[in-house]
Scaffold this motif. Sequence first.
Motif, PDB file in Angstrom:
ATOM      1  N   ALA A  54       0.822  -1.212   0.000  1.00  0.00           N
ATOM      2  CA  ALA A  54       0.000   0.000   0.000  1.00  0.00           C
ATOM      3  C   ALA A  54       0.858   1.266   0.000  1.00  0.00           C
ATOM      4  O   ALA A  54       0.368   2.328  -0.353  1.00  0.00           O
ATOM      5  CB  ALA A  54      -0.933   0.013   1.211  1.00  0.00           C
ATOM      6  N   GLY A  57       0.240   3.644   5.557  1.00  0.00           N
ATOM      7  CA  GLY A  57      -0.928   3.244   6.342  1.00  0.00           C
ATOM      8  C   GLY A  57      -0.581   3.426   7.802  1.00  0.00           C
ATOM      9  O   GLY A  57       0.310   4.208   8.143  1.00  0.00           O
ATOM     10  N   ASN A  77      -4.426  -0.549   8.957  1.00  0.00           N
ATOM     11  CA  ASN A  77      -5.240  -0.055   7.840  1.00  0.00           C
ATOM     12  C   ASN A  77      -4.424   0.807   6.893  1.00  0.00           C
ATOM     13  O   ASN A  77      -3.411   1.387   7.266  1.00  0.00           O
ATOM     14  CB  ASN A  77      -6.520   0.632   8.319  1.00  0.00           C
ATOM     15  CG  ASN A  77      -6.273   1.831   9.176  1.00  0.00           C
ATOM     16  OD1 ASN A  77      -5.143   2.185   9.442  1.00  0.00           O
ATOM     17  ND2 ASN A  77      -7.332   2.457   9.615  1.00  0.00           N
ATOM     18  N   ASP A  78      -4.886   0.801   5.649  1.00  0.00           N
ATOM     19  CA  ASP A  78      -4.220   1.566   4.598  1.00  0.00           C
ATOM     20  C   ASP A  78      -5.253   1.988   3.555  1.00  0.00           C
ATOM     21  O   ASP A  78      -6.382   1.520   3.573  1.00  0.00           O
ATOM     22  CB  ASP A  78      -3.103   0.728   3.947  1.00  0.00           C
ATOM     23  CG  ASP A  78      -3.637  -0.487   3.215  1.00  0.00           C
ATOM     24  OD1 ASP A  78      -4.390  -0.328   2.240  1.00  0.00           O
ATOM     25  OD2 ASP A  78      -3.289  -1.621   3.606  1.00  0.00           O
ATOM     26  N   ASP A  79      -4.840   2.889   2.688  1.00  0.00           N
ATOM     27  CA  ASP A  79      -5.691   3.342   1.580  1.00  0.00           C
ATOM     28  C   ASP A  79      -5.146   2.814   0.261  1.00  0.00           C
ATOM     29  O   ASP A  79      -5.316   3.428  -0.786  1.00  0.00           O
ATOM     30  CB  ASP A  79      -5.741   4.878   1.531  1.00  0.00           C
ATOM     31  CG  ASP A  79      -6.363   5.455   2.789  1.00  0.00           C
ATOM     32  OD1 ASP A  79      -7.348   4.870   3.287  1.00  0.00           O
ATOM     33  OD2 ASP A  79      -5.866   6.479   3.287  1.00  0.00           O
ATOM     34  N   SER A 118     -11.358  -5.577   2.783  1.00  0.00           N
ATOM     35  CA  SER A 118     -10.543  -4.943   1.765  1.00  0.00           C
ATOM     36  C   SER A 118     -11.365  -4.641   0.516  1.00  0.00           C
ATOM     37  O   SER A 118     -12.214  -5.428   0.120  1.00  0.00           O
ATOM     38  CB  SER A 118      -9.382  -5.871   1.393  1.00  0.00           C
ATOM     39  OG  SER A 118      -8.490  -5.216   0.515  1.00  0.00           O
ATOM     40  N   SER A 120     -10.990  -2.112  -3.390  1.00  0.00           N
ATOM     41  CA  SER A 120     -10.146  -1.231  -4.207  1.00  0.00           C
ATOM     42  C   SER A 120     -10.449   0.238  -3.923  1.00  0.00           C
ATOM     43  O   SER A 120      -9.603   1.096  -4.134  1.00  0.00           O
ATOM     44  CB  SER A 120     -10.325  -1.547  -5.690  1.00  0.00           C
ATOM     45  OG  SER A 120     -11.680  -1.406  -6.057  1.00  0.00           O
ATOM     46  N   GLU A 121     -11.642   0.540  -3.411  1.00  0.00           N
ATOM     47  CA  GLU A 121     -12.013   1.928  -3.115  1.00  0.00           C
ATOM     48  C   GLU A 121     -11.501   2.393  -1.757  1.00  0.00           C
ATOM     49  O   GLU A 121     -11.142   3.552  -1.587  1.00  0.00           O
ATOM     50  CB  GLU A 121     -13.542   2.118  -3.139  1.00  0.00           C
ATOM     51  CG  GLU A 121     -14.213   1.809  -4.449  1.00  0.00           C
ATOM     52  CD  GLU A 121     -14.519   0.327  -4.616  1.00  0.00           C
ATOM     53  OE1 GLU A 121     -14.895  -0.330  -3.622  1.00  0.00           O
ATOM     54  OE2 GLU A 121     -14.355  -0.186  -5.738  1.00  0.00           O
ATOM     55  N   ALA A 122     -11.500   1.489  -0.774  1.00  0.00           N
ATOM     56  CA  ALA A 122     -11.220   1.903   0.610  1.00  0.00           C
ATOM     57  C   ALA A 122      -9.932   1.341   1.185  1.00  0.00           C
ATOM     58  O   ALA A 122      -9.604   1.621   2.335  1.00  0.00           O
ATOM     59  CB  ALA A 122     -12.396   1.508   1.502  1.00  0.00           C
ATOM     60  N   GLY A 123      -9.193   0.544   0.425  1.00  0.00           N
ATOM     61  CA  GLY A 123      -7.974  -0.053   0.972  1.00  0.00           C
ATOM     62  C   GLY A 123      -8.291  -1.255   1.833  1.00  0.00           C
ATOM     63  O   GLY A 123      -9.316  -1.902   1.665  1.00  0.00           O
ATOM     64  N   THR A 124      -7.405  -1.540   2.779  1.00  0.00           N
ATOM     65  CA  THR A 124      -7.519  -2.753   3.591  1.00  0.00           C
ATOM     66  C   THR A 124      -7.458  -2.408   5.072  1.00  0.00           C
ATOM     67  O   THR A 124      -6.661  -1.581   5.490  1.00  0.00           O
ATOM     68  CB  THR A 124      -6.373  -3.732   3.243  1.00  0.00           C
ATOM     69  OG1 THR A 124      -6.456  -4.039   1.843  1.00  0.00           O
ATOM     70  CG2 THR A 124      -6.455  -5.015   4.055  1.00  0.00           C
ATOM     71  N   THR A 125      -8.327  -3.061   5.842  1.00  0.00           N
ATOM     72  CA  THR A 125      -8.277  -2.980   7.299  1.00  0.00           C
ATOM     73  C   THR A 125      -8.260  -4.406   7.833  1.00  0.00           C
ATOM     74  O   THR A 125      -9.092  -5.220   7.463  1.00  0.00           O
ATOM     75  CB  THR A 125      -9.494  -2.229   7.876  1.00  0.00           C
ATOM     76  OG1 THR A 125      -9.493  -0.892   7.355  1.00  0.00           O
ATOM     77  CG2 THR A 125      -9.444  -2.177   9.398  1.00  0.00           C
TER      78      THR A 125
END
Length: 133
Positions: A54, A57, A77-79, A118, A120-125
Motif C-alpha cells: 500500500a 498506512g 489499515n491503509d488506503d 478490503s 479497491s475503493e477503501a484499501g484494507t483494514t
Amino acid sequence: MTVQSCVKIRNEWDIVAARQMGRNVAKELGFGTVDQARITTAISELARNIYLYAGTGQICIEELGDYGKRGLKVIANDDGPGISDIRQVMEDGFSTSGGLGAGLPGVKRLMDTFQIDSSSEAGTTIIAVKWVR
C-alpha cells in the motif's frame, strides 16, 4: 476508556517502531514472553504488508478489557489498492512478493481472532486480537 496508540507506516523504520510499541503494550498488559513474540511477529507482518503493497498506512494498538479479561487489539489499515482475492492470500504458501507465503495466514494463527476487510475503493483494514491467558 479505550487507550489506543498508532504508528504511521511510511518506511522500514516505522515497522520497527510498530513492533516495539506492540511489545511494550503487550508487556504492560501482562502477556508472557511467548505471546509477546507472537504479537510482535503479527504486527511486523501487517506493517510490512502495508509498506510493500500500500505504500503507507498505520498500525494501531488498543488495550482491551472485557469481563475481567485483558487483551490487545491490533488494527492495520491503509488506503492502498486493496486485496483482489482474500481467499487466495489466506492460503498457506501463497506469496506475491516471493516470500514464504506465511504472511496473513500466519498472523491469523498467531492471534486469537482475525478479521479482514478490503476493497479497491477503501484499501484494507485488518483487525487481530490476542487475549492474556
